[in-house]
Structures are given as structure tokens and as C-alpha cells.
Design an enzyme around this catalytic site. Structure first.
Site, mmCIF file in Angstrom:
data_model
loop_
_atom_site.group_PDB
_atom_site.id
_atom_site.type_symbol
_atom_site.label_atom_id
_atom_site.label_comp_id
_atom_site.label_asym_id
_atom_site.label_seq_id
_atom_site.Cartn_x
_atom_site.Cartn_y
_atom_site.Cartn_z
ATOM 1 N N LYS A 80 -39.281 -73.601 38.988
ATOM 2 C CA LYS A 80 -40.463 -72.753 39.135
ATOM 3 C C LYS A 80 -41.744 -73.596 39.087
ATOM 4 O O LYS A 80 -42.657 -73.411 39.902
ATOM 5 C CB LYS A 80 -40.487 -71.709 38.015
ATOM 6 C CG LYS A 80 -41.765 -70.880 37.932
ATOM 7 C CD LYS A 80 -41.670 -69.819 36.852
ATOM 8 C CE LYS A 80 -41.777 -70.369 35.452
ATOM 9 N NZ LYS A 80 -43.162 -70.655 35.018
ATOM 10 N N ASP A 132 -40.819 -75.209 27.244
ATOM 11 C CA ASP A 132 -40.126 -74.050 27.795
ATOM 12 C C ASP A 132 -38.631 -74.043 27.515
ATOM 13 O O ASP A 132 -37.928 -73.132 27.969
ATOM 14 C CB ASP A 132 -40.387 -73.946 29.300
ATOM 15 C CG ASP A 132 -41.771 -73.389 29.603
ATOM 16 O OD1 ASP A 132 -42.351 -72.737 28.721
ATOM 17 O OD2 ASP A 132 -42.281 -73.626 30.712
ATOM 18 N N SER A 180 -52.015 -77.171 28.727
ATOM 19 C CA SER A 180 -52.246 -78.229 29.712
ATOM 20 C C SER A 180 -52.606 -77.651 31.077
ATOM 21 O O SER A 180 -53.059 -78.381 31.961
ATOM 22 C CB SER A 180 -50.993 -79.098 29.853
ATOM 23 O OG SER A 180 -49.923 -78.352 30.406
ATOM 24 N N LYS A 197 -39.456 -62.940 35.924
ATOM 25 C CA LYS A 197 -40.668 -63.761 36.014
ATOM 26 C C LYS A 197 -40.329 -65.193 36.407
ATOM 27 O O LYS A 197 -41.071 -65.832 37.161
ATOM 28 C CB LYS A 197 -41.411 -63.742 34.678
ATOM 29 C CG LYS A 197 -42.744 -64.465 34.713
ATOM 30 C CD LYS A 197 -43.470 -64.296 33.401
ATOM 31 C CE LYS A 197 -44.904 -64.790 33.518
ATOM 32 N NZ LYS A 197 -44.986 -66.246 33.763
#
Length: 430
Positions: A21, A309, A165, A410
Site C-alpha cells: 500500500k 505498522d 513522518s 482500508k
């Protein structure tokens, strides 16, 4: 929709990792910022990447797609004059496009997710864009946000790096196109430095020159540059794959996941090293990870800032480890789709996990015997929370029901399809 996760003792199978992604959204953007036609092979399909597709179309890019690739004829440094952009719930897309929208006369970013993205702050980027000459109306740093730009000046600017960031990445995409040279100084600490490495990698591939200091806190950017139309290939996604690998680690398993490059700049590739440190039997060769789990894990300590993540998936695995695990330097998890420390740990406790939190730490007292489950839990509209809670459900003693699990789309729309293909007992319910 909700999903019911039933305890599943064994996972087995061979799947292709989802496309990244993070790389997809960045390639889509640099292709839109080029004046020719670029081709992106194997782009990710998720709500975030679809939001970027939709918005660059609105800004004037011509986007065509088939099953294998997407071709984009860009608008360069002259986006179309659109009044509104809707990024959905995609924070990175919002922040990158706030910078690009400052090349336009006036754009309003609408607030369609008031309980998620609508709560997230963007003050640090707003301040930086105002230093460049944009005029911005906002709701205490939150959506809706109206940007009036057009004639930005470049020069010396500062940006805070201690929340996200993404603010710095946004400025790195924008400043090479300005008439003047720019110099960016990062204030405070810079979170997720490794993600900045991904941004710089993509920008460099697109023909742009940026001079970055070794510690990534200072940048010199020559102005009047043009993005070049190129061909890109999207690599496999480590953040989403982290949950699949964690699921294999906590069960009896023989799971193969393909397309995960060993030398990827994705910080979340650390999931492989973390599982190794937890004594999970696995191999990683030729972009193929094979996990032969036995459900036995040992605790560890890990600096989560390098793999933001993947931390929730790591924590889910640690729930079943022997001993106490500690994930530190993770405060920026609090500023995501939800507070991924407080909100996530509250749901883990409902399922029976023994966890503690500090401002920037997650502490997990492992329960190798498993957790009780048998509860309904709230994923707080957060795709990473949904995936990680599913890992816990696979090793619970009773099924768990995860509310609003469809928000996994998502980033990983076929997450539950992949788990089912491996034998996981998961069921969608209204």
C-alpha cells in the site's frame, strides 16, 4: 459488518503477499506529478490506494487500469482547479495531497470520517505549508481543511517530525517543483525514519534529486525540477503480511507467503526477525517466507519505531509467548486511525490478554495457555487493529466477534479471504 473468529488449531497453505500500500500510493503520486505517461505494475487495491487514484483523477491525471497494471498520464506541477477533495479515511493520502493542493488556487478537503481521520491532527504540516506561502483554514488542525496556494516560494522551512513522518514526506514530494530551492529542517524527533527512506527511494526513481543528511533531519532540494514518467513495479506488503505471519506463528502451521523481498526498505520487514527472535521456525529465501509454527513463542523486547505498522501484529503474537515482552518507542501509534495503544490494549484485555501501557510502550505478559475469548470487541474502525485482534481470536478458547471488521479494506480487502484459504475459521455476520 462484523466477523466471528473461531479458534483454529492449524493453518496451512501458500499465498501471494498483497502488493504494498505504501509504495502504491507513492508511485501513484509521482506518476501524477510527471507530465508524461507512467506505468505501475501490480498496484495494491485498498481503500487508501483507491483514495489516491480517485483524488489524482480529480486533480487532472488520466488513469487507466487492467488486471496487471495501471497507466497514468500526469498533470505535472499544474493540478486541475478543483474545489473539493475527498480522501476518505486515508491519512497519508490527505497529507501528501495537502502539499500538492497548495499548487492550486483553492481546495477544501472534506471530513467524511469524523470519528477517525477527522480526529487526527495536521497542525505540523499546516505550519510548514504556511511557511511556503499557502493560506490555510482549518478546524484546530483537523478536517475540514481549505488550502489557498498557487504561488509558493520555497526557501527555508521547518517541520516537526515527532507526530508523523508523513508531514515531511508531503514536503519532499512538493518542494522539488517550486521555483526556488528549498531547505527543510526537521524539528524535534523524526518518527518512522525508515518510511522516509521509502519516500526518498520513490522520488529518486522518478528522477528527482534531493540531498538528505545522513540522520534524515536536514534536506536541500533544488527547485524547478520535473518528475519523469517511468515504469514501476510494486513489491509485496510487509505491514499486512505481518498479521498473516503472526497468525501462522501462534498456531500449528505450515504457511508460505510469497513476494516479500529480503532487502525491502519497508521497516515492517522486521516482523520476520521478530518472529525468529521469538523462536518461531521460519525461513526467508528468494522473497518467500515459510513459517512452520508450533504455537510456542518466547518473549522479547523491540524498538517499534522502525516497524510501526507491524507492531500490533507483533503484540498479538506476544500475547501467547512465554514471559514478558516490551515494545518501546511506539508513541506515534497513538496518532493513527485510533489510539493504537490505549484502544487496542483495552480490546485485548476484553479477550483475556494481560497487557500494560506506558505513554510510549506496550508491555505484554504472555499467556502460553491461551486467552479466554468469548467476547465482542470493538476494532475502532482501524484496519491494523482488526487484523491483530483476528490473530488473537485464532488462539482464543472461545470465538470472538470483531465489530465493523469490514474496515480491514482500508489496506487489505482480501485479508479474511487469505486467512480462509489457510484454513482459518472466520465468518462474516451482519
Amino acid at each position: 459488518m462484523d466477523v466471528i473468529v473461531t479458534p483454529t488449531p492449524r493453518l496451512q497453505g501458500d499465498i501471494q503477499a498483497l502488493s504494498s500500500k505504501n509504495y502504491t500510493t507513492r508511485y501513484l503520486l509521482v506518476a501524477a506529478l510527471a507530465e508524461g505517461t507512467s506505468t505501475i505494475y501490480y498496484p495494491a487495491h485498498s481503500e487508501d490506494s483507491d483514495a489516491m487514484r480517485r483524488c489524482i483523477r480529480d486533480l487532472g491525471a488520466v488513469v487507466e487500469e487492467d488486471e496487471e497494471k495501471i497507466t497514468i498520464t500526469g498533470f505535472g506541477s499544474r493540478p486541475s482547479d478543483v474545489k473539493e477533495l475527498n480522501v476518505g479515511n486515508a491519512g497519508a493520502v490527505l497529507r501528501f495531497l495537502m502539499a500538492i493542493a497548495s499548487l492550486s488556487p483553492e481546495v477544501t478537503f472534506v471530513n467524511t470520517y469524523p470519528d477517525s481521520l477527522g480526529k487526527r491532527p495536521h497542525d505540523d504540516l499546516i505550519v510548514s505549508l504556511e511557511q511556503l506561502g499557502a493560506s490555510i483554514e482549518h478546524n484546530e488542525g483537523k478536517l475540514p481543511i481549505t488550502i489557498r496556494g498557487g504561488q509558493l516560494k520555497g526557501g527555508k522551512i521547518t517541520v516537526s517530525g515527532n507526530i508523523s513522518s508523513q508531514f515531511l514526506s508531503a514536503l519532499l514530494f512538493l518542494t522539488p517543483m517550486l521555483e526556488e530551492d528549498s531547505e527543510i529542517e526537521v524539528l524535534h524527533d523524526l518518527k518512522s525514519k525508515i518510511v522516509i527512506g521509502q519516500t526518498l527511494e520513490v522520488i529518486e526513481q522518478a528522477g528527482i534529486v534531493i540531498h538528505a543528511s545522513e540522520d534524515l533531519m536536514h534536506y536541500r532540494i533544488p527547485g524547478r525540477q520535473k518528475y519523469e514518467a517511468k515504469t514501476y513495479r510494486v513489491q509485496g506488503d510487509y505491514p499486512g503480511s505481518a498479521a498473516v505471519l503472526a497468525a501462522a506463528a501462534v498456531t500449528e502451521s505450515d504457511v508460505t507467503l510469497r513476494g516479500l523481498e529480503e532487502k525491502s526498505k519497508q521497516g515492517e520487514r522486521a516482523i520476520v526477525d521478530v518472529l525468529r527472535m521469538m523462536n518461531v521456525p521460519l525461513t526467508h529465501d528468494n522473497a518467500v517466507v515459510r513459517v512452520q509454527g508450533n504455537g510456542k513463542l518466547k518473549a522479547l523486547e523491540f524498538d517499534g519505531d522502525v516497524a510501526t505498522d507491524a507492531v500490533l501484529a507483533m503484540v498479538a503474537a506476544a500475547v501467547f509467548a512465554e514471559g514478558t515482552s516490551r515494545f518501546y518507542n511506539v508513541e506515534n501509534l497513538r496518532y493513527k486511525e485510533c489510539d493504537r495503544i490505549t484502544d487496542y490494549l483495552n480490546e485485548l484485555r476484553k479477550a483475556g490478554a494481560n497487557v500494560e501501557e506506558r505513554q510510549s510502550e506496550i508491555i505484554v505478559h504472555g499467556r502460553p495457555e491461551g486467552v479466554e475469548g468469548g467476547v465482542e470487541i470493538d476494532a475502532h474502525y482501524d484496519h491494523r487493529v482488526i487484523m491483530a485482534l483476528t490473530v488473537v481470536g485464532l488462539r482464543s478458547k472461545q470465538p470472538i466477534r470483531i465489530r465493523d471488521a469490514h474496515h480491514v479494506a482500508k489496506s487489505y480487502p482480501i485479508y479474511f479471504d487469505h486467512l480462509k484459504a489457510l484454513g482459518a475459521q472466520v465468518e462474516w455476520v451482519e
